[in-house]
Design an enzyme around this catalytic site. Sequence first.
Site, short mmCIF file in Angstrom:
data_model
loop_
_atom_site.label_atom_id
_atom_site.label_comp_id
_atom_site.label_asym_id
_atom_site.label_seq_id
_atom_site.Cartn_x
_atom_site.Cartn_y
_atom_site.Cartn_z
N GLU A 8 -1.92 -4.84 -2.16
CA GLU A 8 -1.61 -5.82 -1.11
C GLU A 8 -1.92 -7.26 -1.48
O GLU A 8 -1.94 -8.14 -0.61
CB GLU A 8 -2.29 -5.45 0.24
CG GLU A 8 -1.77 -4.15 0.87
CD GLU A 8 -0.42 -4.28 1.58
OE1 GLU A 8 0.02 -5.41 1.86
OE2 GLU A 8 0.22 -3.23 1.83
N ASP A 12 -6.86 -6.45 2.15
CA ASP A 12 -7.06 -6.89 3.54
C ASP A 12 -8.27 -6.22 4.19
O ASP A 12 -8.64 -6.55 5.32
CB ASP A 12 -5.78 -6.76 4.38
CG ASP A 12 -5.39 -5.33 4.72
OD1 ASP A 12 -6.25 -4.46 4.85
OD2 ASP A 12 -4.16 -5.09 4.88
N ASP A 59 -10.14 -0.61 3.68
CA ASP A 59 -8.95 -1.18 4.32
C ASP A 59 -9.26 -1.60 5.76
O ASP A 59 -10.06 -0.94 6.44
CB ASP A 59 -7.85 -0.07 4.33
CG ASP A 59 -6.45 -0.60 4.51
OD1 ASP A 59 -6.25 -1.63 5.18
OD2 ASP A 59 -5.52 0.05 3.98
N ASP A 88 -3.62 3.20 7.88
CA ASP A 88 -2.40 3.61 7.17
C ASP A 88 -2.10 5.09 7.40
O ASP A 88 -1.74 5.85 6.50
CB ASP A 88 -2.50 3.27 5.67
CG ASP A 88 -2.56 1.76 5.45
OD1 ASP A 88 -2.19 1.00 6.38
OD2 ASP A 88 -2.96 1.33 4.36
N ASP A 148 -7.44 -1.83 -0.38
CA ASP A 148 -6.48 -2.79 0.17
C ASP A 148 -7.26 -4.09 0.34
O ASP A 148 -8.30 -4.12 1.01
CB ASP A 148 -6.00 -2.23 1.52
CG ASP A 148 -4.94 -3.07 2.20
OD1 ASP A 148 -4.95 -4.30 2.00
OD2 ASP A 148 -4.14 -2.49 2.95
N HIS A 183 4.10 0.91 4.23
CA HIS A 183 2.72 0.62 3.77
C HIS A 183 1.68 0.97 4.84
O HIS A 183 0.49 1.04 4.51
CB HIS A 183 2.57 -0.84 3.30
CG HIS A 183 2.38 -1.86 4.39
ND1 HIS A 183 1.70 -3.05 4.18
CD2 HIS A 183 2.80 -1.88 5.67
CE1 HIS A 183 1.69 -3.76 5.31
NE2 HIS A 183 2.35 -3.08 6.22
N HIS A 215 -7.01 -1.27 7.86
CA HIS A 215 -6.09 -0.37 8.58
C HIS A 215 -6.34 1.09 8.19
O HIS A 215 -6.95 1.36 7.16
CB HIS A 215 -4.64 -0.74 8.24
CG HIS A 215 -4.33 -2.20 8.45
ND1 HIS A 215 -4.38 -3.12 7.43
CD2 HIS A 215 -3.97 -2.87 9.58
CE1 HIS A 215 -4.06 -4.33 7.92
NE2 HIS A 215 -3.81 -4.21 9.21
N HIS A 262 0.81 -1.23 0.00
CA HIS A 262 0.00 0.00 0.00
C HIS A 262 0.84 1.28 0.00
O HIS A 262 0.29 2.37 -0.17
CB HIS A 262 -0.98 -0.02 1.17
CG HIS A 262 -2.31 0.58 0.84
ND1 HIS A 262 -3.46 0.36 1.59
CD2 HIS A 262 -2.69 1.43 -0.17
CE1 HIS A 262 -4.47 1.04 1.05
NE2 HIS A 262 -4.04 1.69 -0.01
#
Length: 300
Positions: free
Chosen positions: A272, A229, A123, A127, A227, A140, A125, A100
């Site tokens: 990712e 994930d 995402d 980030d 992303d 990332h 996360h 990312h």
Amino acid sequence: MKKNMSIIGVPMDLGQSRRGVDMGPSAIRYAGVVETLENLNYDIKDLGDVPVSRPDSKYEKQEDNLRNLQQVADANQKLAEMVDKEITGNHFPLVLGGDHSIAIGSLAGIAKHYENLGVIWYDAHGDLNSGDTSPSGNIHGMPLAVSLGIGNEKLTNILGYQPKIKPENIVIIGARSLDPGEKDLIKESGINVYSMHEVDRLGMPAVMSQAIDYLKNRTDGVHLSLDLDGLDPEEAPGVGTPVIGGLSYRESHLAMEMLAESNILTSAEFVEVNPILDHKNKTATVAVGLIGSLFGEKLK
Ligand SMILES: NC(=[NH2+])NCCC[C@H](N)C(=O)O
Ligand SMILES: [Mn+2]
Ligand SMILES: [Mn+2]
């Protein structure tokens, strides 16, 4: 009429510590991204991959808790220049990662074309770390903060301007793993977050229509940074930082379909995908399915 789209691969694995995510662009191509988009009547120009250097001994020491800083900055500079050029030529940029950290270059190239760029960050996360707050030193985990102008100049100042985006123009969807510094930044900056809590409470249809209405009224372009994930690891196992309890396959397709209908997107990236951690290219195949929905594939 055919719509022009440029695909740019970024075989980047230097923004985190697990090998294999550099093979993401080829896995996504192998899963049929070009064919899928051509069937949807897009005129596709596949520009190939941005060169990414290998980590070498010269760079191995970590500068300011930023792993591979110089190589990540160099690749993002090249990506930013390419994205900038494609937008100038009226081509929709679709960037394929790679980890990312490549959102730093995508956003640098995109944001100079808009006064008020909106960003949907799909995402697990946020980030939103910098070298000061990151638990890992992995870049990332930092691209959204970098795009707000927070962090090392080598990253924040790509293409010579900053910040790239404003906090109130960001909508994060699917968050379920935020570090303490990221939570503080969210609180003080006015970033909009639909965490898994809100997705559970409101449902994806309400989350997406709120996000779309909000961005439509205040932005002149919208970038989707997805992303893999963000999805549950059951559906997208080929990612380096999986977090249980994620967005489902169905919710994600609905989100893409609603974005397609809204017509607000002006650029996108899918990141990712790590084929080494994947099962029979499942995650890249999910990515291509989502790209299909995002660009107008319908069931009827
Ligand atoms: N793009 C990603 N998968 N980011 C994961 C970041 C994980 C963690 N928050 C970190 O900063 O190290
Ligand atoms: Mn993530
Ligand atoms: Mn991410």
